[in-house]
Write a protein that holds these residues in place. Structure first.
Motif, PDB file in Angstrom:
ATOM      1  N   ASP A 527      17.398  35.781  29.539  1.00  0.00           N
ATOM      2  CA  ASP A 527      16.312  36.567  28.943  1.00  0.00           C
ATOM      3  C   ASP A 527      16.604  38.061  28.900  1.00  0.00           C
ATOM      4  OD1 ASP A 527      14.734  34.220  28.647  1.00  0.00           O
ATOM      5  OD2 ASP A 527      14.266  34.337  30.787  1.00  0.00           O
ATOM      6  N   ARG A 528      17.550  38.523  29.678  1.00  0.00           N
ATOM      7  CA  ARG A 528      17.963  39.916  29.599  1.00  0.00           C
ATOM      8  C   ARG A 528      19.484  39.971  29.496  1.00  0.00           C
ATOM      9  NH1 ARG A 528      13.407  40.176  28.841  1.00  0.00           N
ATOM     10  NH2 ARG A 528      11.831  41.602  29.697  1.00  0.00           N
ATOM     11  N   LEU A 529      19.939  40.615  28.404  1.00  0.00           N
ATOM     12  CA  LEU A 529      21.360  40.891  28.231  1.00  0.00           C
ATOM     13  C   LEU A 529      21.524  42.399  28.348  1.00  0.00           C
ATOM     14  CD1 LEU A 529      24.135  39.758  27.654  1.00  0.00           C
ATOM     15  CD2 LEU A 529      23.647  39.923  25.194  1.00  0.00           C
ATOM     16  N   GLY A 530      22.079  42.819  29.485  1.00  0.00           N
ATOM     17  CA  GLY A 530      22.142  44.254  29.774  1.00  0.00           C
ATOM     18  C   GLY A 530      23.056  44.996  28.822  1.00  0.00           C
ATOM     19  N   ASP A 531      22.566  46.107  28.287  1.00  0.00           N
ATOM     20  CA  ASP A 531      23.409  46.952  27.449  1.00  0.00           C
ATOM     21  C   ASP A 531      24.440  47.644  28.329  1.00  0.00           C
ATOM     22  OD1 ASP A 531      21.241  48.335  28.649  1.00  0.00           O
ATOM     23  OD2 ASP A 531      21.697  50.084  27.384  1.00  0.00           O
ATOM     24  N   ALA A 532      25.598  47.911  27.729  1.00  0.00           N
ATOM     25  CA  ALA A 532      26.676  48.495  28.528  1.00  0.00           C
ATOM     26  C   ALA A 532      27.652  49.231  27.629  1.00  0.00           C
ATOM     27  CB  ALA A 532      27.405  47.408  29.328  1.00  0.00           C
ATOM     28  N   ASP A 533      28.105  50.334  28.107  1.00  0.00           N
ATOM     29  CA  ASP A 533      29.257  51.070  27.573  1.00  0.00           C
ATOM     30  C   ASP A 533      29.904  51.694  28.798  1.00  0.00           C
ATOM     31  OD1 ASP A 533      31.142  52.390  26.150  1.00  0.00           O
ATOM     32  OD2 ASP A 533      29.766  53.834  25.225  1.00  0.00           O
ATOM     33  N   ARG A 534      30.640  50.874  29.516  1.00  0.00           N
ATOM     34  CA  ARG A 534      31.079  51.312  30.838  1.00  0.00           C
ATOM     35  C   ARG A 534      32.467  50.807  31.156  1.00  0.00           C
ATOM     36  NH1 ARG A 534      27.621  48.007  35.447  1.00  0.00           N
ATOM     37  NH2 ARG A 534      28.816  46.061  35.382  1.00  0.00           N
ATOM     38  N   LEU A 535      33.087  51.481  32.081  1.00  0.00           N
ATOM     39  CA  LEU A 535      34.417  51.135  32.564  1.00  0.00           C
ATOM     40  C   LEU A 535      34.334  50.920  34.072  1.00  0.00           C
ATOM     41  CD1 LEU A 535      37.502  50.889  32.045  1.00  0.00           C
ATOM     42  CD2 LEU A 535      37.650  53.341  32.627  1.00  0.00           C
ATOM     43  N   SER A 536      34.723  49.733  34.495  1.00  0.00           N
ATOM     44  CA  SER A 536      34.769  49.419  35.928  1.00  0.00           C
ATOM     45  C   SER A 536      36.197  49.597  36.417  1.00  0.00           C
ATOM     46  CB  SER A 536      34.301  47.987  36.184  1.00  0.00           C
ATOM     47  OG  SER A 536      32.956  47.809  35.790  1.00  0.00           O
ATOM     48  N   VAL A 537      36.356  50.345  37.479  1.00  0.00           N
ATOM     49  CA  VAL A 537      37.654  50.616  38.069  1.00  0.00           C
ATOM     50  C   VAL A 537      37.651  50.054  39.486  1.00  0.00           C
ATOM     51  CG1 VAL A 537      39.342  52.372  38.703  1.00  0.00           C
ATOM     52  CG2 VAL A 537      37.867  52.719  36.709  1.00  0.00           C
ATOM     53  N   GLY A 538      38.608  49.198  39.757  1.00  0.00           N
ATOM     54  CA  GLY A 538      38.684  48.593  41.078  1.00  0.00           C
ATOM     55  C   GLY A 538      40.112  48.475  41.550  1.00  0.00           C
ATOM     56  N   VAL A 539      40.293  48.436  42.827  1.00  0.00           N
ATOM     57  CA  VAL A 539      41.606  48.200  43.406  1.00  0.00           C
ATOM     58  C   VAL A 539      41.405  47.354  44.659  1.00  0.00           C
ATOM     59  CG1 VAL A 539      41.547  50.350  44.734  1.00  0.00           C
ATOM     60  CG2 VAL A 539      43.734  49.258  44.264  1.00  0.00           C
ATOM     61  N   SER A 540      42.260  46.371  44.818  1.00  0.00           N
ATOM     62  CA  SER A 540      42.205  45.502  45.991  1.00  0.00           C
ATOM     63  C   SER A 540      43.600  45.359  46.557  1.00  0.00           C
ATOM     64  CB  SER A 540      41.637  44.120  45.640  1.00  0.00           C
ATOM     65  OG  SER A 540      42.442  43.468  44.671  1.00  0.00           O
ATOM     66  N   SER A 541      43.663  44.948  47.804  1.00  0.00           N
ATOM     67  CA  SER A 541      44.947  44.819  48.475  1.00  0.00           C
ATOM     68  C   SER A 541      44.864  43.689  49.491  1.00  0.00           C
ATOM     69  CB  SER A 541      45.321  46.125  49.177  1.00  0.00           C
ATOM     70  OG  SER A 541      46.555  45.990  49.856  1.00  0.00           O
ATOM     71  N   ARG A 542      45.987  43.047  49.696  1.00  0.00           N
ATOM     72  CA  ARG A 542      46.090  41.972  50.699  1.00  0.00           C
ATOM     73  C   ARG A 542      47.310  42.237  51.567  1.00  0.00           C
ATOM     74  NH1 ARG A 542      43.202  37.343  48.230  1.00  0.00           N
ATOM     75  NH2 ARG A 542      42.703  37.954  46.086  1.00  0.00           N
ATOM     76  N   LEU A 543      47.194  41.855  52.825  1.00  0.00           N
ATOM     77  CA  LEU A 543      48.288  42.009  53.770  1.00  0.00           C
ATOM     78  C   LEU A 543      48.582  40.647  54.387  1.00  0.00           C
ATOM     79  CD1 LEU A 543      50.145  44.162  55.112  1.00  0.00           C
ATOM     80  CD2 LEU A 543      48.480  44.250  56.987  1.00  0.00           C
ATOM     81  N   TYR A 544      49.827  40.165  54.187  1.00  0.00           N
ATOM     82  CA  TYR A 544      50.231  38.850  54.684  1.00  0.00           C
ATOM     83  C   TYR A 544      51.289  39.020  55.763  1.00  0.00           C
ATOM     84  CZ  TYR A 544      48.133  37.109  50.341  1.00  0.00           C
ATOM     85  OH  TYR A 544      47.281  36.814  49.311  1.00  0.00           O
ATOM     86  N   SER A 545      51.253  38.123  56.731  1.00  0.00           N
ATOM     87  CA  SER A 545      52.315  38.073  57.725  1.00  0.00           C
ATOM     88  C   SER A 545      53.559  37.472  57.087  1.00  0.00           C
ATOM     89  CB  SER A 545      51.883  37.235  58.930  1.00  0.00           C
ATOM     90  OG  SER A 545      52.964  36.997  59.796  1.00  0.00           O
ATOM     91  N   ALA A 546      54.681  38.175  57.182  1.00  0.00           N
ATOM     92  CA  ALA A 546      55.910  37.687  56.564  1.00  0.00           C
ATOM     93  C   ALA A 546      56.462  36.455  57.266  1.00  0.00           C
ATOM     94  CB  ALA A 546      56.958  38.800  56.554  1.00  0.00           C
ATOM     95  N   SER A 547      56.079  36.242  58.511  1.00  0.00           N
ATOM     96  CA  SER A 547      56.636  35.109  59.266  1.00  0.00           C
ATOM     97  C   SER A 547      55.977  33.785  58.918  1.00  0.00           C
ATOM     98  CB  SER A 547      56.502  35.376  60.767  1.00  0.00           C
ATOM     99  OG  SER A 547      55.129  35.542  61.121  1.00  0.00           O
ATOM    100  N   ASP A 548      54.650  33.772  58.736  1.00  0.00           N
ATOM    101  CA  ASP A 548      53.975  32.501  58.477  1.00  0.00           C
ATOM    102  C   ASP A 548      53.096  32.516  57.229  1.00  0.00           C
ATOM    103  OD1 ASP A 548      51.901  34.101  59.304  1.00  0.00           O
ATOM    104  OD2 ASP A 548      51.512  33.021  61.161  1.00  0.00           O
TER     105      ASP A 548
END
Length: 758
Positions: A527-548
């Motif tokens: 029932d609502r379609l939000g108007d938009a003229d926008r840019l989303s900027v995101g950054v993510s990171s993961r850290l894994y153990s190299a051994s397992d």
């Protein structure tokens, strides 16, 4: 129940876990076998001197063998091997013609399932029967042991014990035991019986049953299940005695009279059924005359709930749920914990789904019912939807037609169509996705006054989504790690369309977080379609153990910038529409941050923050820390806060844990508090003692019996009341338990109660 492939074991799961005094020696609930006492079973050692085997299949070894005619007398370290067992004795006589064996003196009998010490033994190797007098037995595969004045073992017909006793406690420890004049197990039928059975705690008899029929295999049979004792401020003393009825291989029923000293007797039933294509359950509760009921609550209280899931082949499935109660306070009064007392909506929904590689269809009828003066959701009478997405093409089309109805409110017919074209490029180093869509909606709204209006809204939509996957190997804290860096850009353009003349039939504002930045509509529903003229900027990171390869740390942070201030909101000009006060972001959204940390094997932490840089205020934040080594070493700390758009706020703290303070003692508890309203929602405090054959647990609990919203806050215009109870539970390992503290699994996050099976 989880949505897995259905087999007949579905009807076996719950009952075998809660069997009361059945399965004395054969099929004990696995939850009660945990941590049982070690056994002292030994293996028979063959003697070092002569041996003899006769034509009946009996092998005899002894220091001295004397044969006379058809009889053999054995003396000194005698070992006799029968077709399915063996025994050691000081002396034995074997009749080669009849297969009869008699033995005495330091006698030890062994088979695959039991080891016995006895005064004397008589065996018939042809009939495969063994009789022992003055026997002491130890079961293999469990800590079960006991005594029997007379024991008869027949490979074909089963076992018979007279003047018998049974326990799982170690030798010289009679903390509890079962004594019976006779215990018999019929190998042909799979059932057993017991006569004149007494349960002893120490030397004190606490329960007597003149006759008992039980399954000797892991199968269902009709009978009594473990009684449940409870007490509370609201209902007083409680006693529930479940009666299980094995009606057929594919359906059964549990009938439970639940006596409450303050209210009367509530009759509850659970009927389960299973067919080739369906599984279902019908739950009924009925209290004919509630002695505490006051207007407007009726004295006749009831609940009815029917659930069914069906599947026909790989494409078709059906789901049904219908739930009804006599009054809004039913769960407050009859619920057994914080969660059941806070039920605020009853589902009444039927849906039929079809899905293959390209097509999806949905037919649905729903009429959910809201409790406690809350506005009922709109009924869907009916809803039809489809989606088509060719496997080897880039375009898709979806549509829906639905009628919304609600008493004394505006009703509507809605038709929705959306077509789109998507291009994407996916790779190991990143991705790029273009999505162009055209959204069309038609409404015919009918007000209670008779006025009607029609509206048509067409909206184009364009989105661009791009991301890069970067990784590197680093050394940190004397360990080697693999770190990723995943920047992402998401641009969304949706032109403004005035939608305030449309009611809110299935639309709302979701809880916002980092993933919300990459949605094509900032609202839920259509029932609502939000108007938009926008840019989303995101950054993510993961850290894994190299051994397992274990993920140790994961975080993401992002924000959206609006090139044009959004105008669509959740306000409606439709009479009686449930307009929602919501906050629209002008130039920029809050900064969203999510993180999860698992630095060590038993530690886990997570956090989520929503912070507005323009005001410097934190709109929402949550933090959770858990240490879990095992079920006796568990700690939880959680804190949640959120600013509401109406100016209010939510702030809660939740502390819980279980901790072993001595080898056989552990403490447990929870403290869940609403800091904004300065009131406790639930607190639990308990202590437990456990050794290898029995356990006892004493728990006191106090919780607020009130309907809660999605944020854990009491609903507006609802009055809660506290319910306090003291719970005492005895656990006889290898047998069953008396009492009920199963609510601990819901109250203490991550806790798996070793003595409770749901």
């Amino acid at each position: 129940m989880a949505a897995t492939k259905l087999t007949h074991s579905y009807l076996l799961m719950k009952r075998t876990a809660h069997s009361m005094l059945w399965l004395l020696m054969m099929a004990m609930p696995s939850a009660l076998l945990a941590g049982q006492c070690p056994t002292t079973l030994t293996q028979a050692q063959p003697p070092s001197r002569g041996s003899e085997q006769n034509r009946t299949g009996v092998t005899v070894r002894a220091e001295q063998l004397v044969s006379k005619a058809q009889q053999t007398e054995a003396r000194g370290n005698v070992e006799v091997r029968l077709p399915d067992s063996q025994f050691l004795a000081d002396q034995a006589t074997i009749d080669a013609a009849s297969g009869a064996v008699r033995a005495s003196g330091h006698l030890r009998f062994e088979s695959d399932s039991v080891q016995m010490h006895a005064e004397q033994l008589t065996a018939d190797s042809r009939q495969q029967k063994v009789t022992l007098d003055g026997a002491q037995y130890q079961l293999r595969g469990s800590a079960g042991r006991g005594k029997a004045g007379h024991a008869e073992i027949d490979v074909r017909s089963g076992l018979l014990l007279r003047d018998a006793a049974y326990t799982t406690c170690p030798e010289d420890d009679e903390s509890w035991q079962i004594r019976a004049a006779e215990i018999g197990i019929d190998a042909r039928t799979g059932y057993g019986h017991a006569k004149h059975m007494l349960l002893y705690i120490g030397d004190v008899p606490v329960l007597y049953l003149p006759y008992l029929l039980f399954p000797a295999k892991n199968e269902r049979t009709s009978g009594l299940l473990a009684p449940v004792f409870e007490n509370s401020d609201i209902n007083g003393q409680e006693l529930a005695l479940p009666i299980y009825l094995n009606l057929a291989p594919n359906y059964d029923m549990t009938l439970t009279p639940r006596w409450m000293s303050e209210r009367g007797t509530l009759w509850e039933s659970e009927f389960r059924y299973l067919s080739e294509h369906s599984q279902g359950q019908v739950d009924v509760g009925y209290l004919g005359d509630d002695k505490l009921a006051e207007a407007p609550t009726p004295s006749r209280r009831y609940q009815f709930r029917w659930r069914q899931d069906s599947r026909w082949g790989p494409h078709w499935k059906m789901a049904l749920e219908y739930h009804r109660v006599s009054d809004d306070s039913y769960f407050f009064d009859m619920g057994r914990d914080l969660y059941s007392s806070s039920i605020v909506q009853l589902r009444r929904d039927w849906r039929l789904d079809y899905a293959d590689d390209e097509w999806q269809f949905l037919a649905r009828v729903s009429a959910d019912d809201a409790l406690n003066a809350q506005t009922d959701p709109y009924r869907r009478y009916p809803q039809l939807a489809f989606q088509y997405q060719p496997v080897k093409d880039h375009w898709t089309i979806s549509g829906e037609a639905v009628r919304f109805e609600r008493d004394a409110a505006t009703s509507a017919d809605r038709i929705h169509l959306r077509t789109g074209y998507q291009l994407s490029k996916e790779g190991l180093s990143g991705f790029f996705r273009f999505n162009g869509m055209l959204d069309w909606r038609y409404y015919e709204q009918r007000q209670p006054s008779g006025q009607q209006d029609q509206l048509t809204i067409t909206t184009p939509m364009v989105s661009l989504d791009a991301g890069v996957y970067l990784e590197r190997r680093i050394g940190l804290f004397s360990h080697k790690w693999l770190q990723t860096l995943e920047p992402r850009l998401f641009y969304l353009y949706v032109p403004y369309r005035d939608q305030r003349d449309i009611g809110l039939y299935d639309t709302g504002a979701p809880i916002r977080n980092y993933q919300w930045l990459f949605r094509t509509n900032r609202y839920t529903g259509i029932d609502r379609l939000g108007d938009a003229d926008r840019l989303s900027v995101g950054v993510s990171s993961r850290l894994y153990s190299a051994s397992d390869g274990r993920e140790v740390f994961r975080w993401g942070v992002g924000q959206a910038v609006n090139f044009r201030s959004p105008r669509v909101d959740l306000v409606s000009s439709v009479p009686d529409a449930a307009s929602v006060v919501n906050q629209t972001d002008a130039k920029e959204t809050p900064i969203f941050f999510d993180a999860q940390l698992s630095p060590y094997e038993h530690w886990q932490a997570s956090s989520s923050i929503e912070w507005r840089p323009d005001t410097g205020q934190t709109e929402a934040a949550s933090f959770r820390l858990q240490y879990r080594r095992d079920d006796k070493h568990l700690l939880n700390v959680a804190h949640r806060t959120r600013r509401l758009v109406d100016g209010g706020s939510v702030e809660q703290i939740d502390l819980s844990g279980v901790w072993q303070v001595a080898p056989q003692w552990h403490m447990l508890g929870r403290y869940y508090r609403d800091l904004a309203n300065d009131q406790a929602i639930e607190w639990v405090a308990g202590v437990a003692y456990e050794d290898c054959c029995w356990a006892i647990r004493l728990v006191k609990r106090r919780y607020l019996s009130v309907a809660l919203d999605a944020f854990g806050q009491p609903l507006a215009n609802t009055i809660g009341r506290y319910n306090t109870g003291l719970y005492l539970e005895f656990v006889f390992k290898g047998l069953s338990s008396l009492g009920n503290t199963g609510f601990l699994q819901k109250s203490i996050s991550g806790y798996q109660d070793p003595f409770f099976s749901n």
